[in-house]
Design a protein around this motif. Structure first.
Motif, PDB file in Angstrom:
ATOM      1  N   UNK A 185       0.835  -1.207   0.000  1.00  0.00           N
ATOM      2  CA  UNK A 185       0.000   0.000   0.000  1.00  0.00           C
ATOM      3  C   UNK A 185       0.865   1.251   0.000  1.00  0.00           C
ATOM      4  N   UNK A 186       1.836   1.285   0.916  1.00  0.00           N
ATOM      5  CA  UNK A 186       2.687   2.480   0.968  1.00  0.00           C
ATOM      6  C   UNK A 186       3.406   2.677  -0.353  1.00  0.00           C
ATOM      7  N   UNK A 187       3.922   1.603  -0.916  1.00  0.00           N
ATOM      8  CA  UNK A 187       4.657   1.708  -2.177  1.00  0.00           C
ATOM      9  C   UNK A 187       3.758   2.176  -3.321  1.00  0.00           C
ATOM     10  N   UNK A 188       2.515   1.664  -3.369  1.00  0.00           N
ATOM     11  CA  UNK A 188       1.594   2.079  -4.439  1.00  0.00           C
ATOM     12  C   UNK A 188       1.335   3.578  -4.393  1.00  0.00           C
ATOM     13  N   UNK A 189       1.307   4.139  -3.188  1.00  0.00           N
ATOM     14  CA  UNK A 189       1.107   5.587  -3.037  1.00  0.00           C
ATOM     15  C   UNK A 189       2.373   6.343  -3.414  1.00  0.00           C
ATOM     16  N   UNK A 190       3.519   5.883  -2.915  1.00  0.00           N
ATOM     17  CA  UNK A 190       4.777   6.606  -3.116  1.00  0.00           C
ATOM     18  C   UNK A 190       5.193   6.638  -4.577  1.00  0.00           C
ATOM     19  N   UNK A 191       4.997   5.537  -5.314  1.00  0.00           N
ATOM     20  CA  UNK A 191       5.429   5.522  -6.727  1.00  0.00           C
ATOM     21  C   UNK A 191       4.657   6.555  -7.558  1.00  0.00           C
TER      22      UNK A 191
END
Length: 355
Positions: free
Chosen positions: A216-222
Motif C-alpha cells: 500500500x505504501x509503495x503504491x502511493x509513493x510511486x
C-alpha cells in the motif's frame, strides 16, 4: 514472497532478501562496508545478520545510542567523523540495520557523506518494516521537531526479514501496528477490517499483513515520490500525532511516547475532525475510535498541554503559505488531502478523545 518494485529499488522479503543482498555485493565493486546499528540492534540483530552476509569486504560496525532523542545532527556528525577516520570513500556501502531511527538517520548520513554513497535498509522493527524504511525519506529531528532536516533519496534495496520481530517487546509491535491501521484507513477498507478483531488474526499469517502494508505504501509513493500530491495521504494521523510526539519528547514531566502511540491518538483526533467536516459517518468514527482504543492505552492530555501542542503544528512540513494542512479520511479507505481545519475543531477533537 515476491519482491516489490519501488522507485528505482526493490523491497525483498525473508530468505530472498539475503540472496538479493549477496548478489548485489558480488556485482558491485564496493571498497568497504559499514553497518550502522544502535546498541539494541547491535546486541540482538547483528548476530542474526552477519552469518548471512557473503562478502570479502572489510566490515566496520558503527554504533550509536538507541532512541528518538539521539536522532539528531550531533549523532550524524559523530558518524561522519567515524566514516572519515575509517577511510570511507565514494565507493563505500552503508547498511542500516535497525528501526526507524537507524534507517532514517543512517540513510541521511549515507546520502550526505561525500555527496552521497550507496546504502541499504534492513528494518528490524515492525514500524520500520511497514513505514520508515520504505519510500526514500531520510532525516533527523531538529530539537524536538520531528524530521525537520533530511532528503528524499532511495536506497539500493530494502530487506525485510520478519525474524527480527522476535527480538521486539510488545510495545514496539503495537507501535508498528499503528501504521498498518493507517494504511487500511487511507487506502484499503478490507485491509482495515482485518484488524477489527485482533484475537481473530492468525499471526502465522502476519507476514502477509506486513507485505500488504508495504504494498500500500509503495503504491502511493510511486505515484508521488516527492510528496507534492497523493503521498500526503500517508500523513493521516501524523499532523497532530507528530505534534503530540514532539511535545511529550520535550516535556520533563511526560513519559516519552513511541511513534505509533502518538499516531494512534492522532488518528482518533483526525477521524473526529473528518466526522465533523462531513467526510465520514458517526458509525465509521465510532468503529475507528473503538478499534484504536482497544489496542492502545489512553494517554492523559491535560488542558494546559493542548496549547503548546497546537503551537508545534506551525512547524509541520505539510504546511503551505503559513496554513496548516491536514490529510483527512473521506470514508474508510479513502483520503482527502490539503484540508484546512480551524482551531476550535481541533480543540473539540481533544475534548472528545479525553471523554
Amino acid at each position: 514472497m515476491q519482491s516489490i518494485q519501488a522507485n528505482n529499488y526493490k523491497v525483498h522479503f525473508n530468505q530472498n532478501a539475503y540472496e538479493a543482498l549477496n548478489i548485489h555485493l558480488k556485482e558491485n565493486k564496493y571498497s568497504n562496508l559499514f553497518i550502522i546499528v544502535d546498541n539494541e540492534t547491535n546486541e540482538h540483530c547483528l548476530p542474526i545478520f552477519l552469518p548471512l552476509l557473503e562478502t570479502d569486504l572489510t566490515i566496520e560496525i558503527i554504533e550509536f545510542e538507541s532512541g528518538e532523542v539521539n536522532k539528531n545532527i550531533e549523532t550524524c556528525i559523530e558518524i561522519w567523523n567515524v566514516l572519515t577516520e575509517l577511510g570511507a570513500d565514494r565507493k563505500s556501502l552503508v547498511i542500516n540495520l535497525g528501526g526507524g531511527v537507524v534507517t532514517d538517520l543512517g540513510g541521511f548520513v549515507a546520502s550526505t557523506f561525500k555527496r552521497g554513497v550507496d546504502f541499504i535498509n534492513i528494518p528490524t522493527t515492525l514500524l520500520s518494516m511497514v513505514d520508515a524504511s520504505v519510500g526514500g525519506k531520510t532525516g533527523v529531528d531538529l530539537g524536538n521537531l520531528k524530521n525537520q532536516i533530511g532528503v528524499i533519496n532511495v536506497p539500493q534495496m530494502v530487506l525485510i526479514d520478519t525474524e527480527y520481530l522476535n527480538t521486539l517487546p510488545q510495545s514496539e509491535m503495537r507501535s508498528g501496528l499503528a501504521e498498518m491501521l493507517k494504511h487500511g484507513l487511507i487506502y484499503d477498507s478490507a485491509y482495515w477490517k482485518q484488524f477489527l478483531d485482533l484475537k481473530a488474526i492468525d499471526f502465522a499469517d502476519f507476514d502477509a499483513l506486513i507485505y500488504r502494508s508495504v504494498e500500500i505504501k509503495n503504491e502511493i509513493v510511486v505515484q508521488d515520490p516527492t510528496e507534492k500530491n497523493i503521498r500526503k495521504a500517508l500523513n493521516f494521523g501524523h499532523t497532530l500525532g507528530h505534534a503530540i510526539e514532539s511535545y511529550f519528547l520535550e516535556s520533563e514531566t511526560k513519559k516519552t511516547l513511541l511513534h505509533g502511540e502518538a499516531i494512534a491518538i492522532g488518528m482518533i483526533l483526525e477521524s473526529y475532525i473528518s466526522l465533523h467536516k462531513g467526510l465520514i459517518t458517526a458509525n465509521e468514527y465510532a468503529e475507528i475510535k473503538t478499534a484504536i482504543k482497544s489496542i492502545y492505552e489512553d494517554v492523559k492530555v491535560e488542558e494546559n498541554d493542548i496549547d503548546p501542542i497546537l503551537e508545534l503544528l506551525i512547524h509541520d512540513k505539510k504546511n503551505e503559505y503559513g496554513l496548516i494542512q491536514f490529510a483527512l479520511i473521506e470514508g474508510i479507505g479513502k483520503i482527502k488531502i490539503n484540508q484546512s481545519v480551524e482551531n476550535k475543531l481541533i480543540l473539540d477533537a481533544f475534548q472528545d478523545y479525553k471523554s
